[in-house]
Structure formats: C-alpha cells, structure tokens
Scaffold this motif. Structure first.
Motif, PDB file in Angstrom:
ATOM      1  N   LEU A 172       0.756  -1.331  -0.155  1.00 28.86           N
ATOM      2  CA  LEU A 172      -0.479  -0.062   0.095  1.00 28.86           C
ATOM      3  C   LEU A 172       0.864   1.279  -0.079  1.00 28.86           C
ATOM      4  O   LEU A 172       1.823   1.531   0.811  1.00 28.86           O
ATOM      5  N   GLY A 173       0.870   2.105  -0.932  1.00 28.44           N
ATOM      6  CA  GLY A 173       1.244   3.340  -1.274  1.00 28.44           C
ATOM      7  C   GLY A 173       0.438   4.310   0.282  1.00 28.44           C
ATOM      8  O   GLY A 173      -0.712   4.292   0.598  1.00 28.44           O
ATOM      9  N   VAL A 174       1.880   4.753   1.152  1.00 26.62           N
ATOM     10  CA  VAL A 174       0.742   5.857   2.019  1.00 26.62           C
ATOM     11  C   VAL A 174       1.272   7.389   2.457  1.00 26.62           C
ATOM     12  O   VAL A 174       2.530   7.248   2.149  1.00 26.62           O
ATOM     13  N   SER A 175       0.523   7.728   2.931  1.00 30.19           N
ATOM     14  CA  SER A 175       0.891   9.283   2.631  1.00 30.19           C
ATOM     15  C   SER A 175       0.983   9.958   4.098  1.00 30.19           C
ATOM     16  O   SER A 175      -0.627   9.955   4.887  1.00 30.19           O
ATOM     17  N   LEU A 176       1.923  10.514   4.866  1.00 33.99           N
ATOM     18  CA  LEU A 176       1.980  10.820   5.933  1.00 33.99           C
ATOM     19  C   LEU A 176       1.462  12.460   6.184  1.00 33.99           C
ATOM     20  O   LEU A 176       2.575  13.095   6.736  1.00 33.99           O
ATOM     21  N   HIS A 177       1.393  13.021   5.324  1.00 34.65           N
ATOM     22  CA  HIS A 177       1.439  14.753   4.997  1.00 34.65           C
ATOM     23  C   HIS A 177       0.619  15.678   6.704  1.00 34.65           C
ATOM     24  O   HIS A 177       0.929  16.620   5.645  1.00 34.65           O
ATOM     25  N   SER A 178       0.251  14.949   6.982  1.00 35.94           N
ATOM     26  CA  SER A 178      -0.609  15.311   8.174  1.00 35.94           C
ATOM     27  C   SER A 178       1.368  15.953   8.869  1.00 35.94           C
ATOM     28  O   SER A 178       0.630  17.028  10.158  1.00 35.94           O
ATOM     29  N   ARG A 179       1.906  15.634   9.199  1.00 32.22           N
ATOM     30  CA  ARG A 179       3.448  15.745   9.309  1.00 32.22           C
ATOM     31  C   ARG A 179       3.447  16.053  11.348  1.00 32.22           C
ATOM     32  O   ARG A 179       3.778  16.896  11.952  1.00 32.22           O
ATOM     33  N   ARG A 180       2.475  14.629  11.660  1.00 29.02           N
ATOM     34  CA  ARG A 180       1.611  14.546  13.009  1.00 29.02           C
ATOM     35  C   ARG A 180       2.787  13.641  13.978  1.00 29.02           C
ATOM     36  O   ARG A 180       3.963  13.507  13.179  1.00 29.02           O
TER      37      ARG A 180
END
Ligand SMILES: Cc1cc2nc3c(=O)[nH]c(=O)nc-3n(C[C@H](O)[C@H](O)[C@H](O)COP(=O)(O)O)c2cc1C
Length: 468
Positions: A172-180
């Motif tokens: 799965l590609g995952v985006s942790l963009h909320s950067r918390r």
C-alpha cells in the motif's frame, strides 16, 4: 453473542450501528441493491448530501464481494452529538473538555478480529471491497484505516487515519502528510535505519475517529487514553501480531505490517478534502504481512473529497481547540465556527464582544497559532451570526478597512495538501481579518426589524392570503 463480545462490540463499528438502529433508525440506510466498488458508493453519499441528508449507509451487496461496506459514520453532527449525549451546538466544547479526562486502556485476552488470519501467498488486499472514489484516484484507497504505531524512542503509541493506496497484493502506498506523530515516529525509526512496525485497524466507532483527531495533548499520553475519555470508560484493546502493538478489541479487520524505511514509491493522485485532486504525498510504503478479521467482518470506508464524512470531525475538533486556546486569554470570545465549506480547517471565524482595541488582533494571533492548517481567521462582533456565512461576508464587506484590519504572517508552515502552499516548502501567508466595527469613532447602527414588526408583517400577509 456472549455478553463479553457485545461489551467489546459496543466500542466498535458494530456497537455504533446498533446504537443508531435502536435510537435513530431514520439515520441508517441499508442499500441492498447491488453497487460497484468503483464510484457508486461515493456518488450515492454525495447525492444524499446534496438533498440535505447525511445518514450512515450500509452497502450490503458490493459486486464481487461478500463483505458489506459501511460508510458515512461521521457525517452527521446530530449523531455525533448523540453519542456524546450533548446538544449539537455544545459538541466542540464537550469534545474538547472530555478529551482531557485521559483513561488508561483495558487489555483483553482475545478479540473477535482474531477469528480469521490470512497470510503468505493467501494474502491479497484485492479480496477486500476497497472503493475507488473519484475519477482522478490512481487506484482503490483504504480511507478508514487507523494506523497504529509506537514512537521508537519513547514507546508511546498513536493512532490516526492515513490514506492507503492499493499498489499490490500486500503493498500500500501511504501518505503521512499531516506531519504529526505518525510522520515523526516514522522519521525517528528511519533515523535508526529501521522500518516502523505498524497495524491498520478497520471498523472503529466514531468516538475513536474523533479521539484520533485530537492534537493538543502532552507527549506521554496515548490516543487510546483520549478515546477512552470520550467513551467515559477504559478503551478495550488486544495485542496483535506486531510485537507490542495494541489494537481496539471491538474492531473488524486488522492489517499487520510495517512502513518501510528509506523507500518511496509513487502514491496518488487522490481526491482530497480540499475538493481537489492531490498530487502531493510523502510517498511512503506499507507492506502487509497478515490480515486478521472477524468471520463476518464489515469493511469501513470514509467518503473522501469534501464530504461531511471526511471533514465534519475536523471542523468540530478545530472549533473545540481554537475556542479553548482563545478563552485562556480572552473570556469575551463567544464562539468559533470552522465552516465545512472551508475544508474543515483552512478558515476559522471568531465571534467576540470586543471590550478594548487590539483584542481582535490578539484573537487572530492565538487562533492562527493553534495549529498549521488554519490560515485565515476572521473576527466579528457578537451581533454577527458566525454560523451564517452570508452574515459574516456582510461584516467583512462593511466593517473591514483593508489598510488597517488585515494582518499578514508570511512564510508560515501550511498544510502540504493546501493547494496554495509552496510546492517545495509548503509554507504560505496566513491572514487575519479584523471585521469588527472600527474603534473609537462613530459607526452607524445596524438595521433591524423588530420581532413585533416582523409579526405584524406576517399578519398582514396572512390576511392577504400569503403564508410564509
Ligand atoms: C478521513 C481522514 C483521512 C486522513 N488522511 C490522512 C492522510 O492520508 N495522511 C495524513 O498524514 N493525515 C491524514 N489525516 C489526518 C490525520 O489522521 C490527523 O492529523 C491525525 O491527528 C494524525 O495523527 P498522528 O498525530 O497520530 O499522526 C486524515 C484525517 C481524516 C479524518
């Protein structure tokens, strides 16, 4: 069902569905007609919203799958208020206050999601009814996956939604963009040359959804302790196959694995909460090692894009957090509104009874500093109804003197997914708008029609055969 299991279910998706069915049956829609996993479920929820309805929807017959899909569990403000047993208007403050009564978890020995285990060559994510939501989406996305992982340095865990794009049988590609926290935990693991052991939980209660969106709390506190606080009882968790990781016992499906270190693969585009296709992503990779689930598991999906399901909780949590931050210093702040149409956090409107010059500026600085998604703050006097955007726009049009009432904060950290943030640095200019009446000078009074005048108007219309 044993009492023990129903106790566990109570804190999961099933418990919530039972609650709605028993207490608000008009807010639960079961669709037995066949639907495709591609686009149809999303289109149905958006059509319901367009008609002013936002029920929980269970799709019982998703073509090619035995598992039902449950969606829109958090798109209805009245239902969220009902599970916290408060009035709708009090939801942000009740949420904020209860979040602080941290309760340690209760560890249980077994969980219903341990009934079935799928691993090795049998593991294929395509067996799950994972929807495609928008034409722009690159692939089907798990949108209601709560990822749990531990801080590699302190051992404290966190849980939160992170979009997951299916890119292979176990990938799965995952985006942790909320950067918390999750972003930081992964960065800390990478700094040690390690992948981050993690698990994806599907089938949570809306109180878990809400608690996972809390962000102002001390570093030693576990999100599960906040979720327990919202339930008013310890959150029940059970160990999964990822060493040391605890998972909500009442959930439906658990996908165990890890977020790889130093590995980036294309992820997106994806139809995001901004109403735009999002091409920005941290491009991380989650590798699934085992799926555990109930024999009769239900699949949970959050409607993406600018749906209520995606945005409403963000509005409520931000209203609660901003109000809390403002009231520490400014007791004359009346209320805060984060309109859904501003994507659940990009704009906040503050109502205050101004008692001294400079107070709106104080409120603007505090509200903009509460967290980085909020980039526009408008402060209005108490006569303006902040829940009616037309009233707010009237105040902006008639009370703002651009040269005196706008405050700019250039170079501030913005949200990665905010389309106006710099594509390299993700910074932007924040703006505060003081739309309160100018100080110290005559300002004409607002026109009003009294209740008595309105009543008389209606009487005359009624006599003329016109009812309103
Ligand atoms: C439906 C939904 C989807 C979300 N998707 C993502 C995502 O893909 N990536 C991300 O970093 N944050 C996403 N968020 C926001 C995080 O879940 C949220 O900021 C959370 O508080 C982060 O928790 P953490 O501190 O444990 O990282 C999403 C939120 C919601 C409500």
């Amino acid at each position: 069902m044993s009492n023990y299991q129903s106790e566990l279910d109570k804190q999961g998706l099933r418990g919530f569905l039972e609650f709605v069915e028993a207490n608000h049956p008009d807010q639960l829609l079961r669709i037995r007609e066949p639907v495709k996993a591609e686009y149809e479920m999303t289109a149905i929820v958006f059509e319901l919203e367009r008609a002013g309805r936002s029920p929980v929807v269970i799709f019982e017959n998703v073509e090619g799958h035995d598992m039902p899909v449950v969606t829109n569990i958090a798109g209805n403000r009245d239902l969220l208020a009902a599970i916290l047993e408060v009035d709708s208007a009090d939801l942000p403050t009740a949420f904020r206050e209860r979040c602080q009564d941290y309760l340690p978890v209760e560890r249980v020995d077994s969980a219903p999601w341990q009934e079935v285990a799928i691993e090795g060559d049998d593991l294929d994510l395509a067996a799950l009814p994972i929807p495609m939501q928008f034409d722009v989406d690159k692939a089907p996305y798990i949108t209601a996956g709560q990822i749990t992982a531990r801080d590699p340095e302190t051992g404290v865990d966190t849980t939160g939604f992170h979009r997951l794009m299916v890119s292979g049988r176990n990938r799965l590609g995952v985006s942790l963009h909320s950067r918390r926290r999750m972003y930081e935990f992964h960065r800390r693991a990478e700094a040690r040359g390690e992948s981050l052991p993690a698990a994806i939980t599907l089938g949570i209660h809306p109180l878990h959804y809400m608690g996972s969106m809390a962000y102002h709390y001390p570093p030693g506190v576990r999100k599960y302790e906040i979720i327990g606080a919202l339930f008013g009882e310890p959150y029940k968790v059970a160990e999964c196959g990822v060493p040391g990781l605890e998972i909500p016992a009442g959930a439906e499906i658990v996908i165990e694995g890890e977020i790889l270190a130093d590995t980036h693969e294309p992820e997106g585009p994806f139809g995001e909460f901004t109403g735009y296709a999002s091409y920005r992503s941290t491009q991380n990779v989650f590798v699934a090692k085992r799926i555990q689930m109930r024999r009769d598991a239900m699949f949970h999906s959050v409607v993406s894009g600018m749906s209520s399901d995606h945005i409403l909780v963000s509005c409520i949590t931000r209203e609660g957090e901003i109000l809390n931050a403002l009231r520490r210093n400014l007791p004359n702040v009346r209320a805060v509104h984060v309109p859904r149409i501003t994507c659940g956090g990009l704009m906040a409107i503050v109502s205050m009874k101004k008692t001294a010059p400079g107070e709106p500026q104080q409120a603007i600085m505090a509200a903009l500093g509460t967290e980085f998604y909020t980039k526009i703050v408008i402060v209005v006097d108490e006569d303006v109804n902040i829940f009616e955007l037309s009233d707010v726009m009237w105040a902006v049009a008639t009370r703002v003197r651009a040269d005196e009432d706008l405050i700019f904060i250039p170079g501030a950290k913005g949200a990665i997914l905010d389309p106006t943030s710099d594509p390299d640095t993700f910074t932007l200019t924040k703006v505060g708008v003081d739309a309160t009446k100018p100080d110290g000078r005559d300002f004409a009074e607002r026109l009003v029609i009294s209740d008595a005048q309105r009543a008389r108007g209606r009487e005359i219309l009624a006599a003329a055969g016109i009812t309103l």
